[in-house]
Design a protein around this motif. Sequence first.
Motif, PDB file in Angstrom:
ATOM      1  N   CYS A  12      62.723  13.614  71.578  1.00 45.65           N
ATOM      2  CA  CYS A  12      61.264  13.525  71.465  1.00 45.65           C
ATOM      3  C   CYS A  12      60.805  13.713  70.021  1.00 45.65           C
ATOM      4  CB  CYS A  12      60.595  14.575  72.355  1.00 45.65           C
ATOM      5  SG  CYS A  12      60.748  14.258  74.120  1.00 45.65           S
ATOM      6  N   GLU A  13      61.381  14.696  69.348  1.00 48.53           N
ATOM      7  CA  GLU A  13      60.994  14.957  67.961  1.00 48.53           C
ATOM      8  C   GLU A  13      61.308  13.769  67.076  1.00 48.53           C
ATOM      9  OE1 GLU A  13      63.131  18.497  67.127  1.00 48.53           O
ATOM     10  OE2 GLU A  13      61.931  19.730  68.503  1.00 48.53           O
ATOM     11  N   GLN A  14      62.458  13.132  67.298  1.00 50.20           N
ATOM     12  CA  GLN A  14      62.831  11.969  66.513  1.00 50.20           C
ATOM     13  C   GLN A  14      61.880  10.799  66.757  1.00 50.20           C
ATOM     14  OE1 GLN A  14      64.928  13.854  64.462  1.00 50.20           O
ATOM     15  NE2 GLN A  14      65.816  11.826  64.176  1.00 50.20           N
ATOM     16  N   LYS A  42      58.731  11.172  67.559  1.00 45.95           N
ATOM     17  CA  LYS A  42      57.358  11.650  67.330  1.00 45.95           C
ATOM     18  C   LYS A  42      56.577  11.770  68.642  1.00 45.95           C
ATOM     19  CE  LYS A  42      58.267  11.332  62.916  1.00 45.95           C
ATOM     20  NZ  LYS A  42      58.718  12.525  62.175  1.00 45.95           N
ATOM     21  N   THR A  43      57.288  12.114  69.704  1.00 47.61           N
ATOM     22  CA  THR A  43      56.664  12.311  71.009  1.00 47.61           C
ATOM     23  C   THR A  43      56.410  13.798  71.231  1.00 47.61           C
ATOM     24  OG1 THR A  43      57.811  10.389  71.943  1.00 47.61           O
ATOM     25  CG2 THR A  43      56.956  12.015  73.501  1.00 47.61           C
ATOM     26  N   GLN A  86      46.896  13.291  73.961  1.00 48.81           N
ATOM     27  CA  GLN A  86      48.042  12.778  73.209  1.00 48.81           C
ATOM     28  C   GLN A  86      47.971  11.251  73.159  1.00 48.81           C
ATOM     29  OE1 GLN A  86      49.715  15.103  71.640  1.00 48.81           O
ATOM     30  NE2 GLN A  86      48.436  16.560  72.777  1.00 48.81           N
ATOM     31  N   CYS A 131      53.835  12.138  76.380  1.00 45.31           N
ATOM     32  CA  CYS A 131      54.147  13.536  76.068  1.00 45.31           C
ATOM     33  C   CYS A 131      55.086  14.048  77.146  1.00 45.31           C
ATOM     34  CB  CYS A 131      52.890  14.397  75.972  1.00 45.31           C
ATOM     35  SG  CYS A 131      51.861  14.389  77.452  1.00 45.31           S
TER      36      CYS A 131
END
Length: 361
Positions: A63-65, A67-68, A108, A112
């Motif tokens: 998710c971080e990669q 941008k979630t 969001q 998300c």
Amino acid sequence: MKSSRVSDRLEELRRSRFVGRDREQTLFQSALDEAQLPWHLLYIYGSGGVGKTTLLREFAYICEQAKTPVVYLDTRNVEPSPDSFFSALQMVIGLEHQNQLWEWFASQPGHCVLLIDTYETLTPLEDWLREFFLPQLPENALVVLAGRQPPSSAWRADPGWQALMRLISLDNLNPEESRTYLTKRQIPVEQHSSVLNFTRGHPLAMSLVADVFAQHGNIHFRPEAAPDVVKTLLEQFVQEVPSPLHRAALEVCALVRLTTEALLCETLAIPDAYELFNWLRGLSFIESRLQGIFPHDLAREAISADLRWRNPERYAELFGRARGYYCKRILQTQGLELERALFDYVFKSPQVRQFFISSWD
């Protein structure tokens, strides 16, 4: 230059040891890649120490990669009530009021993700989560539940959740993945077979054994020589044993190939084993087949090793009672039942088992 934190180093080390789970990652990534989520709930279940938390951390990294926005909530210390659940979620996200939760999810711009770990602690709250909380989430929300037990029949019987839920039964790493992990942990190649014979690819077990090697150097691993490893594994598999009789039933289950009510009655010298059998069948590491129930391979090894180390006389006594039960069956049955009785009798004797197999071939 911004200095890194200890948490950054921890995360880097954790990821450097992550192995396998390609299918699970692909499934999760495929959902995030869709403009509209194809399903809204990913239900992951597996025995203690099999790697559920590690997989959730990997999902968080994905998710971080991408941008979630992702929220991780471990519910082991959350009271199973709506107010406590909401309070814990607010604290993790950093919101002041409960009604801001729905606004946060809806605000969001893309998907998300909400990761809920140790879901088995929320069992009393399951109906509320299924019928109120989850349906109130906006369509851009993907929820991942990770716990020890498979979903209840209420999830499976609901036509809506049947379409909007995906299930993952998390099992041990396969042999290739296991050897890759042991190599990463710098376990000597000549020790891989002995380690895998005990751990069967169970992630926590391999991690514990690797720690033993790190502390004691190049040793020859044997389960009986590492009681702390076995104790930790037992704590992961068996959180609570109601009584000494239940513990004895668990020990019998670990010693025999398949456990039935009749076998428990014989080996424990009790007239009725219905309650004990149902308790065993409800444990997360117990599997069922037509002829009876049996434990996960590693659980079997850990329980047996613990009993041999802790009380070898008791081990021999239970083993002898089980053998006596099978002797009676061998004398009283024929055909397929006789064949099963013979296999049950030689289950813990590899040399004798090989003799029978060779004879039948």
